[in-house]
Design an enzyme around this catalytic site. Structure first.
Site, short mmCIF file in Angstrom:
data_model
loop_
_atom_site.label_atom_id
_atom_site.label_comp_id
_atom_site.label_asym_id
_atom_site.label_seq_id
_atom_site.Cartn_x
_atom_site.Cartn_y
_atom_site.Cartn_z
N GLY A 99 0.57 -4.83 0.87
CA GLY A 99 -0.67 -4.87 0.22
C GLY A 99 -0.49 -5.64 -1.47
O GLY A 99 -1.43 -6.01 -1.93
N GLU A 146 -0.94 -8.99 -0.61
CA GLU A 146 -2.21 -9.38 -0.60
C GLU A 146 -3.26 -9.23 -1.64
O GLU A 146 -3.93 -10.17 -1.94
CB GLU A 146 -2.83 -8.52 0.45
CG GLU A 146 -2.11 -8.72 1.84
CD GLU A 146 -2.07 -7.56 3.00
OE1 GLU A 146 -2.14 -6.46 2.54
OE2 GLU A 146 -2.61 -7.91 4.02
N GLU A 151 4.67 -5.20 6.85
CA GLU A 151 3.97 -4.06 7.89
C GLU A 151 4.56 -3.98 9.12
O GLU A 151 4.53 -2.65 9.56
CB GLU A 151 2.64 -4.43 7.77
CG GLU A 151 1.98 -4.21 6.25
CD GLU A 151 1.69 -5.67 5.49
OE1 GLU A 151 2.46 -6.42 6.03
OE2 GLU A 151 0.91 -5.81 4.70
N ALA A 166 0.76 -1.32 0.03
CA ALA A 166 -0.10 -0.12 0.13
C ALA A 166 0.98 1.19 -0.06
O ALA A 166 2.09 1.14 0.30
CB ALA A 166 -1.13 -0.07 1.38
N1 CO8 Z 1 4.71 3.12 -0.84
C1 CO8 Z 1 4.97 4.29 -1.43
N2 CO8 Z 1 6.13 4.49 -2.14
C2 CO8 Z 1 6.92 3.45 -2.34
C3 CO8 Z 1 6.61 2.22 -1.67
C4 CO8 Z 1 5.20 2.00 -0.89
N3 CO8 Z 1 4.69 0.94 -0.30
N4 CO8 Z 1 7.61 1.33 -1.97
C5 CO8 Z 1 8.45 1.94 -2.85
N5 CO8 Z 1 8.00 3.04 -2.83
C6 CO8 Z 1 9.01 4.11 -3.50
C7 CO8 Z 1 10.00 4.58 -2.66
O1 CO8 Z 1 9.66 5.84 -1.67
C8 CO8 Z 1 10.68 5.28 -3.85
O2 CO8 Z 1 10.45 6.56 -4.22
P1 CO8 Z 1 11.40 7.91 -4.20
O3 CO8 Z 1 12.29 7.73 -5.42
O4 CO8 Z 1 10.22 9.01 -4.38
O5 CO8 Z 1 12.19 7.97 -2.71
C9 CO8 Z 1 10.70 4.26 -5.26
O6 CO8 Z 1 9.36 3.61 -4.86
C10 CO8 Z 1 11.80 3.23 -5.25
O7 CO8 Z 1 11.84 2.59 -4.07
P2 CO8 Z 1 13.19 2.53 -3.55
O8 CO8 Z 1 14.15 3.30 -3.66
O9 CO8 Z 1 12.83 2.01 -1.80
O10 CO8 Z 1 13.61 0.88 -3.98
P3 CO8 Z 1 14.56 0.13 -3.52
O11 CO8 Z 1 14.87 -1.15 -4.81
O12 CO8 Z 1 15.77 0.39 -3.00
O13 CO8 Z 1 13.82 -1.02 -2.68
C11 CO8 Z 1 11.76 -1.99 -1.67
C12 CO8 Z 1 12.80 -1.82 -3.05
C13 CO8 Z 1 12.76 -3.16 -0.66
C14 CO8 Z 1 10.81 -2.78 -2.14
C15 CO8 Z 1 11.51 -0.76 -1.00
O14 CO8 Z 1 11.15 0.09 -1.89
C16 CO8 Z 1 10.46 -1.21 0.25
O15 CO8 Z 1 10.99 -1.63 1.45
N6 CO8 Z 1 9.26 -0.53 -0.12
C17 CO8 Z 1 8.35 -0.67 1.19
C18 CO8 Z 1 7.89 -2.13 1.28
C19 CO8 Z 1 6.80 -2.09 2.43
O16 CO8 Z 1 6.94 -1.97 3.53
N7 CO8 Z 1 5.33 -2.49 1.75
C20 CO8 Z 1 4.43 -2.51 2.88
C21 CO8 Z 1 3.50 -1.16 2.74
S1 CO8 Z 1 2.09 -1.06 4.13
C22 CO8 Z 1 0.98 -2.42 3.55
O17 CO8 Z 1 1.18 -2.75 2.24
C23 CO8 Z 1 -0.12 -2.41 4.22
C24 CO8 Z 1 -1.22 -3.11 3.30
C25 CO8 Z 1 -2.77 -2.86 4.13
C26 CO8 Z 1 -3.55 -1.70 3.91
C27 CO8 Z 1 -5.08 -2.06 3.84
C28 CO8 Z 1 -5.55 -1.07 4.98
C29 CO8 Z 1 -7.10 -1.60 5.28
#
Ligand code: CO8
Length: 257
Positions: free
Chosen positions: A108, A111, A131, A65
């Site tokens: 997400g 999911e 998460e 998400a």
């Molecule tokens: N949300 C927003 N932006 C994201 C997300 C995300 N989940 N993941 C990556 N991005 C963005 C980064 O911020 C970055 O943007 P910017 O260049 O502007 O800084 C761009 O995408 C590229 O990402 P990275 O530079 O981090 O890329 P890497 O190759 O270094 O890393 C990863 C890749 C490991 C996937 C890393 O991006 C990461 O850890 N992302 C987050 C993963 C995460 O924690 N996901 C879970 C999110 S919470 C969730 O999904 C809850 C779901 C349930 C909701 C339902 C509610 C009812």
């Protein structure tokens, strides 16, 4: 219809939806949810489509998400808009949906893949429910569906440590149905969907419904349900055509596709 966050195409009898927010690794926000649901409902209503594939990019199916959208959200905002409950509409689609996953399927994203009927993974796929590392927990089915897919021990491991699972482990524990080379992912998923779309659509939809029923009921009730649905199939022209074609050693020409 032009969408902002997804690309929607049709390939023969297969509807293809590609998540398209490369700058955010296909993170899921409210616009993605609305557009996906609309595109799926359009395919559901389209008589020329018999199966659907949902995919992302080679780097990310979806990295979760959208954390930037959620960061400032208050409890009352989340509760009053029933945040992300709209994804449930996806589980009411009666045509089969295959998730074709390459790269990250996290939070997400994992999911969303699990909301599809089955997952074909590329060798570089990585699944996870990270998460907990953000101070929260899965909210789109991860604690429930992942547990049903892979069992309590691995689901606890994934949800409590936030670690990622690679494609090989995901196949071994039943999260994905098959693993293919990255370059073959789209072709393999489209081929599987095309095969499904060549069969009798009511038979396909009834089979999907019966498998899904197994998640919601006891074995005895599920078996009774399956038998009743099986009996009802003798009311379909396609049963007669399928069995006659087998005996006549020819390809069936299903009427309801
Ligand atoms: N949300 C927003 N932006 C994201 C997300 C995300 N989940 N993941 C990556 N991005 C963005 C980064 O911020 C970055 O943007 P910017 O260049 O502007 O800084 C761009 O995408 C590229 O990402 P990275 O530079 O981090 O890329 P890497 O190759 O270094 O890393 C990863 C890749 C490991 C996937 C890393 O991006 C990461 O850890 N992302 C987050 C993963 C995460 O924690 N996901 C879970 C999110 S919470 C969730 O999904 C809850 C779901 C349930 C909701 C339902 C509610 C009812």
């Amino acid at each position: 219809m032009a969408y902002e966050t997804i690309i929607v195409e049709t390939r023969a009898r297969v509807g293809l939806i590609t998540l398209n927010r490369p700058q955010a690794l296909n993170a899921l926000n409210t616009t993605v949810m609305k557009e996906m649901v609309e595109a799926l409902q359009d395919f559901e209503a389209d008589g020329a489509v018999g199966a659907i594939v949902v995919t992302g990019s080679e780097k990310a199916f979806a990295a979760g998400a959208d954390i930037k959208q959620m960061q400032q959200m208050s409890y009352i905002d989340a509760y009053m808009e029933d945040f992300f409950a709209g994804w449930e509409a996806m589980t009411r689609i009666r045509k089969p949906i295959i998730a074709a996953v390459a790269g990250y399927a996290l939070g997400g994203g994992c999911e969303l893949a699990m909301m599809c009927d089955f997952i074909i993974a590329a060798e570089n796929a990585k699944f996870g429910q990270p998460e907990i590392t953000l101070g929260v927990m899965p909210g789109m089915g991860g604690s429930q569906r992942l547990t049903r897919f892979v069992g309590k021990s691995k689901a606890m491991d994934m949800c409590l440590t936030g670690r990622m699972m690679d494609a090989e482990e995901a196949e071994r524990c039943g999260l994905v149905s098959r693993v293919v080379p990255v370059g073959d992912l789209h072709e393999e998923a489209l081929k599987a969907a095309g095969k499904i779309a060549s069969f009798s659509l009511p038979a396909v939809m009834m089979a999907k419904e019966a498998v899904n029923r197994s998640y919601e009921t006891t074995l005895a009730e599920g078996l009774r349900y399956e038998r009743r649905v099986f009996h009802s199939m003798f009311a379909l022209d396609d049963q007669s055509e399928g069995m006659t074609a087998f005996i006549e050693k020819r390809t069936p020409n299903f009427r309801h596709r």
